[in-house]
Design an enzyme around this catalytic site. Structure first.
Site: not given
Ligand code: NAD
Ligand code: GLY
Length: 376
Positions: A124, A146, A188, A230, A240, A244, A248, A251, A255, A270
């Protein structure tokens, strides 16, 4: 001596710091030991990041006398799945981590979202720390709590809000990031300028973006400005119900593009979806008479200068029909009781939440975009 910055996310009893600077990963153990003396760490990471940065993190945890166990998953969006969630939860339980121990995400948004969700639900709720290793994760996904996995019904549809207790953004870790992933995270970063900080966009567009990419002091500054923006939004609207949603921007379209490309990172990652989605949001706003064409052109030109896509025509393998994109848009979580909610704009730095957007006009717009992609 490198400059380090601290940004605080102000959430009363759940407030936490985002530490930003080059080389901070070596201080991770000391920071965690100060925050949670004696805590053990379940370190969740992906195979690519593990090969590059896990040993240094492990050495830092060892140096602080913190027990740790690694959970290494495949890299890529497909890892945000129910099966991987089950694997992480099982490993955390098998390692006998307790609520006051720490689940630590070392990786990009994929690892952060998945590990954060596991931390939210195992026992939990276990303490959670983010060590983001992509630009996207440092400016966005590691901050704000998130967490989610994807469902066959759509992206991020199964998740929870679970704030970290600390974010350590070591900007030197980005030196190993592939150029394509760096660009995706930059989309972003620009977002904060486009939402509500025109001077930030002017600064980036005016040349600072080159230093953000090359790793000069502008990189730390850009991460700090993004995190500050942020943190402010999250502090005012954690779950949100209001502003917040501005985060998006781009997005809903983005998406839909990710869904249309089967979440296949070889076709679209992404941040690339967000770049095209942001350009679409600006062009749609222009079509509705909300936004001046000059601002649309500036955004398109800046993204193009950085190597980011801005049109549907740039999606490898295509997107399918406008109707198919609309189906994905309807499935997106930002659809409230059938009404389309979009983040639209009156110009750079002036985004707003538009509720009750007419679905027919979105469909017409997408048909136009597919028929005659905007080229600048
Ligand atoms: P990711 O985590 O897939 O990383 C991208 C690639 O880079 C991967 O292949 C990873 O292995 C590689 N990588 C990571 N760090 C590295 C480094 N320092 N050196 C070399 N390679 C490295 O993708 P991302 O773009 O970081 O994240 C995308 C995800 O984030 C999506 O699923 C999206 O929905 C999510 N997201 C979440 C939020 C949130 O608020 N929680 C906000 C925006 C995006
Ligand atoms: N990336 C959108 C949020 O964190 O709300």
């Amino acid at each position: 001596m490198n400059q380090h910055a601290t940004v605080t996310v102000d959430l009363a009893g759940r407030s936490y710091d985002i530490r930003i600077g080059r080389g901070l990963i070596d201080q991770a153990g000391a920071m965690l030991a100060a925050l949670a003396p004696g805590a053990a760490c379940a370190v969740v990471t992906d195979a690519s990041v593990a090969g590059l940065h896990l040993a240094r993190l492990g050495a830092s945890l060892d140096g602080a006398g913190l027990r740790h166990r690694e959970i290494v998953l495949p890299a890529g969006e497909a890892t945000k799945s129910m099966a991987r969630l089950d694997e992480v939860c099982g490993a955390v339980l098998a390692g006998r981590f307790e609520r006051n121990d720490i689940v630590l995400a070392l990786g990009g948004g994929v690892i952060g979202d998945l590990a954060g969700f596991a931390a939210a639900i195992v026992r939990r709720g276990i303490r959670f720390v983010q060590v983001p290793t992509t630009l996207l994760a440092q400016v966005d996904s590691s901050v704000g709590g998130k967490t989610a996995i994807n469902s066959p019904h759509g992206k991020n549809l199964i998740g929870a809000f679970h704030q970290p207790v600390l974010v350590i953004a070591d900007t030197a870790l980005l030196d190993t990031l592939p150029a394509r992933e760096f660009r995706a995270g930059y989309a972003e970063t620009v977002k904060y300028g486009l939402i509500g900080d025109r001077p930030f966009f002017d600064w980036l567009e005016g040349g600072a973006w080159r230093e953000v990419f090359s790793g000069g002091p502008a990189r730390e500054r850009a991460v700090e400005i993004s995190c500050r923006a942020k943190a402010g939004i999250v502090s005012r609207d954690e779950t949100e119900h209001g502003e917040r949603a501005l985060l998006n921007l781009g997005h809903t379209f983005g998406h839909a593009l990710e869904a249309a490309t089967g979440y296949d990172g070889r076709r679209l990652v992404h941040g690339e979806g967000v770049a095209i989605g942001t350009a679409l949001a600006f062009r749609f706003s222009r079509r509705l008479g909300l936004c001046h064409g000059q601002d649309v052109t500036r955004v398109e030109r800046h993204f193009a200068a950085c190597g980011l896509p801005t049109t549907l025509a740039e999606v490898p393998g295509g997107t399918g029909s406008a109707e198919r994109l609309m189906e994905a848009i309807h499935q997106d979580k930002k659809v409230s009781r059938g009404a389309l909610t979009f983040i639209l704009t009156r110009g750079i730095g002036d985004a707003f939440i538009a509720k009750d957007v007419d679905a027919a006009s979105v469909l017409d717009f997408l048909r136009e975009e597919l028929a005659a992609p905007a080229v600048t």
